[in-house]
Design a protein around this motif. Structure first.
Motif, PDB file in Angstrom:
ATOM      1  N   SER A 142     -14.790  11.622 -24.165  1.00  0.00           N
ATOM      2  CA  SER A 142     -15.766  10.626 -24.607  1.00  0.00           C
ATOM      3  C   SER A 142     -16.165  10.884 -26.050  1.00  0.00           C
ATOM      4  CB  SER A 142     -16.997  10.670 -23.701  1.00  0.00           C
ATOM      5  OG  SER A 142     -17.958   9.730 -24.132  1.00  0.00           O
ATOM      6  N   ILE A 143     -16.334  12.156 -26.395  1.00  0.00           N
ATOM      7  CA  ILE A 143     -16.654  12.517 -27.783  1.00  0.00           C
ATOM      8  C   ILE A 143     -15.510  12.111 -28.711  1.00  0.00           C
ATOM      9  CG2 ILE A 143     -17.061  14.464 -29.341  1.00  0.00           C
ATOM     10  CD1 ILE A 143     -18.407  15.902 -26.999  1.00  0.00           C
ATOM     11  N   SER A 144     -14.265  12.359 -28.278  1.00  0.00           N
ATOM     12  CA  SER A 144     -13.104  12.010 -29.098  1.00  0.00           C
ATOM     13  C   SER A 144     -13.028  10.513 -29.331  1.00  0.00           C
ATOM     14  CB  SER A 144     -11.826  12.510 -28.413  1.00  0.00           C
ATOM     15  OG  SER A 144     -10.688  12.122 -29.125  1.00  0.00           O
ATOM     16  N   ALA A 145     -13.267   9.715 -28.291  1.00  0.00           N
ATOM     17  CA  ALA A 145     -13.220   8.254 -28.439  1.00  0.00           C
ATOM     18  C   ALA A 145     -14.309   7.774 -29.389  1.00  0.00           C
ATOM     19  CB  ALA A 145     -13.367   7.592 -27.071  1.00  0.00           C
ATOM     20  N   THR A 146     -15.508   8.351 -29.262  1.00  0.00           N
ATOM     21  CA  THR A 146     -16.614   7.967 -30.151  1.00  0.00           C
ATOM     22  C   THR A 146     -16.284   8.314 -31.596  1.00  0.00           C
ATOM     23  OG1 THR A 146     -18.188   8.377 -28.353  1.00  0.00           O
ATOM     24  CG2 THR A 146     -19.070   8.261 -30.591  1.00  0.00           C
ATOM     25  N   GLN A 147     -15.770   9.519 -31.825  1.00  0.00           N
ATOM     26  CA  GLN A 147     -15.452   9.934 -33.185  1.00  0.00           C
ATOM     27  C   GLN A 147     -14.368   9.070 -33.802  1.00  0.00           C
ATOM     28  OE1 GLN A 147     -14.537  14.075 -32.716  1.00  0.00           O
ATOM     29  NE2 GLN A 147     -16.667  14.731 -32.946  1.00  0.00           N
ATOM     30  N   LYS A 148     -13.408   8.658 -32.986  1.00  0.00           N
ATOM     31  CA  LYS A 148     -12.317   7.849 -33.538  1.00  0.00           C
ATOM     32  C   LYS A 148     -12.826   6.506 -34.028  1.00  0.00           C
ATOM     33  CE  LYS A 148      -7.531   6.677 -32.692  1.00  0.00           C
ATOM     34  NZ  LYS A 148      -6.373   6.827 -31.790  1.00  0.00           N
ATOM     35  N   ILE A 149     -13.754   5.917 -33.288  1.00  0.00           N
ATOM     36  CA  ILE A 149     -14.328   4.650 -33.745  1.00  0.00           C
ATOM     37  C   ILE A 149     -15.204   4.891 -34.969  1.00  0.00           C
ATOM     38  CG2 ILE A 149     -15.815   2.709 -33.117  1.00  0.00           C
ATOM     39  CD1 ILE A 149     -14.941   3.034 -30.250  1.00  0.00           C
ATOM     40  N   GLN A 150     -15.994   5.961 -34.922  1.00  0.00           N
ATOM     41  CA  GLN A 150     -16.903   6.235 -36.039  1.00  0.00           C
ATOM     42  C   GLN A 150     -16.154   6.639 -37.308  1.00  0.00           C
ATOM     43  OE1 GLN A 150     -19.571   9.149 -34.373  1.00  0.00           O
ATOM     44  NE2 GLN A 150     -21.024   7.573 -33.678  1.00  0.00           N
ATOM     45  N   ASP A 151     -14.926   7.082 -37.178  1.00  0.00           N
ATOM     46  CA  ASP A 151     -14.126   7.337 -38.385  1.00  0.00           C
ATOM     47  C   ASP A 151     -13.942   6.062 -39.189  1.00  0.00           C
ATOM     48  OD1 ASP A 151     -13.797  10.032 -38.062  1.00  0.00           O
ATOM     49  OD2 ASP A 151     -11.932   9.856 -36.979  1.00  0.00           O
ATOM     50  N   VAL A 152     -13.754   4.959 -38.491  1.00  0.00           N
ATOM     51  CA  VAL A 152     -13.555   3.676 -39.160  1.00  0.00           C
ATOM     52  C   VAL A 152     -14.890   2.992 -39.432  1.00  0.00           C
ATOM     53  CG1 VAL A 152     -12.339   1.471 -39.050  1.00  0.00           C
ATOM     54  CG2 VAL A 152     -11.355   3.478 -37.952  1.00  0.00           C
ATOM     55  N   TYR A 153     -15.845   3.169 -38.517  1.00  0.00           N
ATOM     56  CA  TYR A 153     -17.162   2.542 -38.640  1.00  0.00           C
ATOM     57  C   TYR A 153     -18.226   3.635 -38.562  1.00  0.00           C
ATOM     58  CZ  TYR A 153     -14.251  -1.443 -37.379  1.00  0.00           C
ATOM     59  OH  TYR A 153     -13.255  -2.391 -37.328  1.00  0.00           O
ATOM     60  N   GLN A 203      -3.086  10.594 -43.762  1.00  0.00           N
ATOM     61  CA  GLN A 203      -3.849  11.709 -43.213  1.00  0.00           C
ATOM     62  C   GLN A 203      -4.641  11.274 -41.999  1.00  0.00           C
ATOM     63  OE1 GLN A 203      -5.952  14.064 -46.077  1.00  0.00           O
ATOM     64  NE2 GLN A 203      -5.491  15.819 -44.811  1.00  0.00           N
ATOM     65  N   SER A 204      -4.757  12.200 -41.060  1.00  0.00           N
ATOM     66  CA  SER A 204      -5.401  11.897 -39.786  1.00  0.00           C
ATOM     67  C   SER A 204      -6.879  11.601 -39.985  1.00  0.00           C
ATOM     68  CB  SER A 204      -5.232  13.063 -38.822  1.00  0.00           C
ATOM     69  OG  SER A 204      -5.864  14.209 -39.346  1.00  0.00           O
ATOM     70  N   THR A 205      -7.473  11.088 -38.938  1.00  0.00           N
ATOM     71  CA  THR A 205      -8.866  10.684 -38.994  1.00  0.00           C
ATOM     72  C   THR A 205      -9.775  11.896 -39.065  1.00  0.00           C
ATOM     73  OG1 THR A 205      -9.060  10.733 -36.610  1.00  0.00           O
ATOM     74  CG2 THR A 205      -8.325   8.680 -37.598  1.00  0.00           C
ATOM     75  N   ASN A 206     -11.013  11.645 -39.418  1.00  0.00           N
ATOM     76  CA  ASN A 206     -11.989  12.729 -39.503  1.00  0.00           C
ATOM     77  C   ASN A 206     -12.303  13.340 -38.148  1.00  0.00           C
ATOM     78  OD1 ASN A 206     -12.429  12.531 -42.317  1.00  0.00           O
ATOM     79  ND2 ASN A 206     -13.642  10.692 -41.975  1.00  0.00           N
ATOM     80  N   ALA A 207     -11.898  12.656 -37.092  1.00  0.00           N
ATOM     81  CA  ALA A 207     -12.150  13.188 -35.753  1.00  0.00           C
ATOM     82  C   ALA A 207     -11.433  14.510 -35.538  1.00  0.00           C
ATOM     83  CB  ALA A 207     -11.694  12.183 -34.705  1.00  0.00           C
ATOM     84  N   ASP A 208     -10.403  14.763 -36.316  1.00  0.00           N
ATOM     85  CA  ASP A 208      -9.670  16.020 -36.191  1.00  0.00           C
ATOM     86  C   ASP A 208     -10.254  17.121 -37.068  1.00  0.00           C
ATOM     87  OD1 ASP A 208      -7.784  14.932 -34.427  1.00  0.00           O
ATOM     88  OD2 ASP A 208      -6.748  14.007 -36.116  1.00  0.00           O
ATOM     89  N   ASP A 209     -11.282  16.798 -37.847  1.00  0.00           N
ATOM     90  CA  ASP A 209     -11.821  17.753 -38.804  1.00  0.00           C
ATOM     91  C   ASP A 209     -12.993  18.504 -38.185  1.00  0.00           C
ATOM     92  OD1 ASP A 209     -12.721  19.174 -40.926  1.00  0.00           O
ATOM     93  OD2 ASP A 209     -12.858  17.474 -42.310  1.00  0.00           O
ATOM     94  N   PRO A 210     -12.886  19.834 -38.035  1.00  0.00           N
ATOM     95  CA  PRO A 210     -13.993  20.579 -37.441  1.00  0.00           C
ATOM     96  C   PRO A 210     -15.227  20.629 -38.332  1.00  0.00           C
ATOM     97  CG  PRO A 210     -12.318  22.080 -38.265  1.00  0.00           C
ATOM     98  CD  PRO A 210     -11.756  20.703 -38.403  1.00  0.00           C
ATOM     99  N   TYR A 211     -15.074  20.239 -39.598  1.00  0.00           N
ATOM    100  CA  TYR A 211     -16.198  20.265 -40.526  1.00  0.00           C
ATOM    101  C   TYR A 211     -16.603  18.842 -40.934  1.00  0.00           C
ATOM    102  CZ  TYR A 211     -14.338  24.971 -40.785  1.00  0.00           C
ATOM    103  OH  TYR A 211     -13.848  26.203 -40.457  1.00  0.00           O
ATOM    104  N   ARG A 212     -16.515  17.938 -39.986  1.00  0.00           N
ATOM    105  CA  ARG A 212     -16.725  16.530 -40.313  1.00  0.00           C
ATOM    106  C   ARG A 212     -18.173  16.236 -40.721  1.00  0.00           C
ATOM    107  NH1 ARG A 212     -15.099  12.754 -37.334  1.00  0.00           N
ATOM    108  NH2 ARG A 212     -16.957  11.502 -36.985  1.00  0.00           N
ATOM    109  N   GLY A 213     -19.156  16.950 -40.145  1.00  0.00           N
ATOM    110  CA  GLY A 213     -20.549  16.748 -40.520  1.00  0.00           C
ATOM    111  C   GLY A 213     -21.089  15.441 -39.981  1.00  0.00           C
ATOM    112  N   ASP A 214     -22.090  14.914 -40.682  1.00  0.00           N
ATOM    113  CA  ASP A 214     -22.751  13.690 -40.254  1.00  0.00           C
ATOM    114  C   ASP A 214     -21.858  12.489 -40.527  1.00  0.00           C
ATOM    115  OD1 ASP A 214     -24.398  11.645 -39.598  1.00  0.00           O
ATOM    116  OD2 ASP A 214     -26.082  12.255 -40.876  1.00  0.00           O
TER     117      ASP A 214
END
Length: 985
Positions: A142-153, A203-214
């Protein structure tokens, strides 16, 4: 070949052959335009053939790179290309879309970025939103799905996402929406300018970045919106037609990206599985290990018993010798340091003595000065000065000039000497000289010690330099040892991987052997028992070849040891396997064309005109026949049914008509045909294609229908048990993730966790049962009867033409027949190779579609299991899936009709190609070749001269082609061309 160098291919290479053939085609066109060609049919045929020669290209060879995230696919690609084309990172995945990299003949790097359609992106968002709605916010998926959408929005919170539909989310950002249905291009002169620009799209989405932050502070990422990125670069490794495709995975939530990844897998000629050396995939043609677990040299040595190998012992002996040398130098260095310390102590003592003596000397001089200034001194000043000068002269010889000693030379430094009554000094000259001599002695001793210390210091420096050199030598030798151990480990792992592959194939081969004993066709079958395995280090390759990069090589010091040069060479070799038969076929067709042209230009003046007229009346097609045989846009295949009904037709239903159709292929027409050669062959070859199409579809039905039914029955019985075992192996959270994703889930490929796919496991229940029959069918020569029927139809017709020829033309007719049959074999070879490729591609796609079919038919079971919650959830979900399979077993596992339908469509597509390349070409070419027997040879002197010149030109061009064609190889090696096609379902 450097990155910016234009490749120069040897004439013996496929590329050299293509260049030769294209040059010949241009010369043929220029020459043909100067001579008269007689009939309209010859003009059409010749110019069509030359046009096809001029448009000839060699096929690209698609090589798919598969592998889990973070194993180094992008780094490997950059190493192969010898340039930084695609982005890499040590912190996160760098490829989130399909990236196709092909050759660009220009010294530039170009890219085309194709974005998803709005419908495709909306579907992906809907899939992600369904996961968010079904799962608790703390669940990883669920976290992964949320992050993937939030990468774009990034401005949308999770709570907002739960309230919005996919369409509403798209409408929240018109700028992001503007990328959908769009295609963008990038073009730069070099990678330094290109890489930063392409990075945003690859390059992959920020969802793969452990230091993505806010997420609210991030820039929107557009990589999830991209369908595919196509890059063209001037890399030598791609110059021979290789196309590298980096596949991030086929289990994408976006159907468009998953579909294009699957499409590449189906059409690729070779698959490179890029993975850690500890994993393995039997589906690969070649295996590339790029990342291994860190293992100490001692562990490798102990495990592989390297200490028993002479090479290893030689290296360790050298290390021991170097270590002993270092120890010896260090011992001498310490001795030198101790000796210098002793010398320094002695020098300090001498310095102290020298200081005391100098003080005594100065005191004595000052005392004399005082006495002289008081007037108590007597005697001759000259004698006193002479005496004092004599003392000073002794002292000057041994005392270096210093500020203190220089006082004796000053005008005010007049020595005072007490004199006796006769003028002699009262102080003892011996006492004064004693001080001077002692000072001289001290200073001489100091000089000796200084020289000795200099020698000792020089020896110390030499030992230090020797130690430094030995240590560098030791480090280099130690790297050699590490490289040797790593290479030895790689060799063992390679053999283990190959052994696993052979073991995995053994059961399948045994089944084939048993089956072959019952269906022996007398042909020798060869089994591919090995795969190509490479162990490479992209990082060390870059660090060796580009020393200014990020540090020193960690293991290897030689470029060849990194494995990249061997892999790059293999990349080129793969293209030769595919392109060389095509090149030979191309030159062979040109050679056959010139044989026919030379025959047409030959003089037949000795033949009686009445004989010509007789042959012409019998075998030349009329103007109406020529129009009928000319290639048009009409397609007989467009009227061909593609329904499964054809496959279900009974062989006994039309035995008489089948016999009649087969007889039509071999029946002898009337002695005086009412149609010309082209018109008659057109009818015969159409019948051959139609008959072959029926026979092939019937053969598929006979071989596969019962096999699929038996496999379906067995899978229906064992499927529920298999599903229960699958569920038992999973943690309840993982099972839930599998269910919500309709049977497929990968937790984290970067940590080496394998994908769990219930649909694939269920599909294998069918595939394992049909594998033997499937392989036997598609490894056979599917178009053997078609080839034989075409050759038979042409030979019988040409035999009738030859029989009808008068005695003066029989030899020439036989010569023309040989030319035609050679040309026919070349045309058939290319056409059948293409038809085989179409069938092969479709059979792979059909077999791989079984898992998708199972997934679709299992959706009801997954939905039912998803609705279950509360106590004993896992047990109840397992039962729900098993019960659903029991109730719907036939719909899930009876896939024969679907597979046969696809194969039937592939047969009709292949038949269309055969019609286009055989039926529409051979009849006209055959009549054009035979028409030299009856066409008039009444030419003007100028026309005869043009023909003579053309003949000489043709002979020169023939010799040019013969240089390439003289290799002892068939013009079209079907076995080699098709040997790499995957026929395992």
């Amino acid at each position: 070949l450097s990155h910016h160098q234009k490749p120069e291919f040897p004439k013996s290479s496929p590329e050299g052959a293509l260049e030769t053939g294209l040059n010949v085609a241009e010369q043929l066109l220029a020459s043909v335009q100067k001579v008269g060609l007689g009939s309209e049919m010859r003009q059409q045929t010749w110019f069509r053939d030359i046009a096809s020669f001029r448009e000839q290209k060699l096929p690209q060879v698609v090589i798919a790179l598969c592998g889990a995230t973070g194993v180094g696919k992008s780094s490997l690609i950059n190493a192969i290309l010898d340039d930084n084309i695609v982005p890499t990172s040590g912190m996160k995945a760098c490829t989130s879309v399909v990236v196709e990299i092909s050759y660009n003949p220009e010294n530039s790097i170009n890219a085309t970025i194709e974005f998803l359609s709005r419908q495709g992106w909306e579907h992906e968002l809907s899939s992600l939103l369904s996961v968010i709605a079904k799962f608790d916010p703390s669940e990883p998926f669920s976290i992964s799905a949320t992050q993937k959408i939030q990468d774009v929005y990034p401005s949308l919170s999770r709570d907002e996402l739960k309230e919005l539909s996919a369409q509403e989310i798209i409408d929240t950002d018109p700028e992001i929406a503007s990328y959908l249905n769009k295609t963008m291009t990038i073009s730069e002169a070099d990678s330094a300018a290109f890489a930063p620009k392409i990075k945003r799209y690859i390059q992959s989405t920020n969802a793969d970045d452990p230091y993505r932050g806010d997420s609210h502070l991030q820039e929107p990422s557009i990589s999830p919106l991209i369908r595919v990125v196509k890059i063209q670069c001037h890399a030598a490794a791609l110059a021979t037609g290789a196309v590298l495709v980096d596949l991030p995975g086929v289990a994408d939530t976006n159907l468009a990206r998953a579909a294009i990844a699957t499409e590449y897998l189906q059409k690729c000629k070779f698959i490179w599985v890029v993975a850690p050396i500890t994993s393995y995939s039997a589906a690969s043609i070649s295996f590339i290990a790029t990342k291994t677990e860190d293992v100490s040299v001692k562990e490798i040595t102990d495990e592989l018993r390297l200490d028993l190998k002479p090479e290893y012992r030689s290296i360790t002996n050298d290390l021991e010798a170097i270590s002993a040398t270092i120890s010896e130098h260090e011992h001498r260095l310490r001795q030198c340091e101790a000796a210098i310390q002793v010398l320094d102590a002695e020098i300090r003592q001498l310095d102290a003595s020298e200081d005391d003596l100098e003080k005594q000397h100065k005191a004595e001089k000052k005392s004399r000065k005082r006495k002289r200034s008081d007037g108590t001194g007597a005697g001759s000043p000259k004698r006193m000065r002479q005496g004092d000068d004599s003392i000073n002269s002794v002292a000057t010889d041994v005392v270096p000039e210093t500020s203190e000693s220089s006082e004796s030379d000053s005008d005010d430094d007049e020595p005072f000497v007490e004199s006796t009554s006769d003028g002699q000094p009262q102080a003892s000259l011996a006492a004064r000289n004693s001080i001077i001599k002692e000072l001289q002695k001290v200073r001489k001793e100091r000089k000796k010690l200084d020289k000795k210390r200099q020698r000792m210091q020089q020896e110390l420096q030499e030992h230090s330099a020797d130690i430094a050199n030995s240590r560098r030598e030791y480090v280099a030798k130690d790297k050699e040892k590490n490289a040797y151990c790593t290479l030895e480990r790689s060799k063992v792992c390679v053999e283990q991987l190959k052994a696993q592959f052979r073991q995995g194939m053994k059961g399948f081969e045994d089944e084939n052997t048993n089956e072959d004993s019952d269906h022996d066709t007398g042909s020798k079958k060869e089994t591919r028992e090995d795969i190509s395995v490479f162990t490479v280090s992209s990082r060390d390759y870059v660090r060796i070849t580009k020393p200014s990069s990020d540090g020193e090589p960690t293991c290897f010091s030689k470029v060849d040891d990194t494995g990249i040069p061997a892999l790059r060479k293999w990349c080129v070799d793969l293209t030769v396997i595919v392109r060389k038969p095509v090149a030979r076929n191309f030159l062979g067709r040109e050679r056959a064309f010139m044989d026919g042209a030379v025959a047409y230009m030959s003089d037949l003046e000795a033949v009686d005109a009445a004989d010509r007229d007789m042959l012409q009346s019998m075998w030349q097609s009329s103007a109406q026949d020529e129009r009928a045989t000319s290639p048009t846009d009409s397609d007989e295949a467009s009227q061909s049914p593609t329904s499964i009904a054809i496959l279900r037709s009974s062989l006994s239903e039309s035995d008489e008509s089948s016999e009649g159709s087969e007889g039509s292929e071999t029946s002898t027409p009337a002695e005086e045909p009412r149609q010309g050669i082209a018109a008659q062959l057109l009818i015969d070859l159409k019948q051959v294609v139609a008959s072959s199409k029926r026979l092939l579809t019937d053969r598929f039905r006979r071989v596969l229908a019962d096999t699929f039914r038996a496999a379906g029955e067995k899978a229906k019985a064992t499927g529920p048990v298999k599903a229960e075992e699958f569920c038992d192996e999973l943690h309840w959270k993982t099972l839930r993730a599998v269910i919500v994703r309709n049977g497929h889930f990968t937790r984290d490929p970067r940590r080496g966790e394998f994908t769990r796919d219930l649909n694939a496991d269920l599909a294998h229940l069918i595939l394992d049962e049909i594998s033997t029959s499937w392989a036997l069918l598609f490894n056979s020569d599917l178009f053997h009867e078609f080839r034989a029927s075409v050759v038979r139809a042409i030979e019988e017709l040409l035999n009738r033409v030859e029989d009808s020829a008068p005695a003066g033309l029989k030899e020439r007719a036989e010569h023309q027949r040989r030319i035609i049959m050679k040309d026919t074999e070349l045309i058939l070879g290319g056409a059948i190779a293409l038809a085989n490729a179409l069938i092969s591609q479709e059979q792979k796609g059909a077999s791989r579609s079984i898992a998708s079919h199972v997934k679709i038919k299992m959706l009801g079971g997954y939905n039912a299991a998803m609705d279950i919650s509360g106590a004993n959830t896992k047990k109840r979900q397992k039962k729900a899936i098993a019960d659903y399979m029991t109730e719907n077993g036939e719909a899930i596992f009876f896939v024969g009709d679907m597979i046969l339908q696809r194969l039937c469509e592939a047969v009709h597509e292949a038949a269309d190609e055969l019609t286009e390349r055989v039926v529409k070409r051979i009849p006209q070419k055959t009549e054009v070749s035979m028409s030299v027997l009856w066409e008039s040879s009444e030419l003007t002197p100028a026309e005869k001269a043009d023909r003579m010149e053309f003949r000489q030109k043709l002979k020169t061009l023939q010799k040019e082609l013969d240089v390439w064609l003289e290799e002892k190889e068939p013009l079209v090696d079907h076995a080699e061309t098709e040997s790499h096609m995957d026929t395992s379902p």
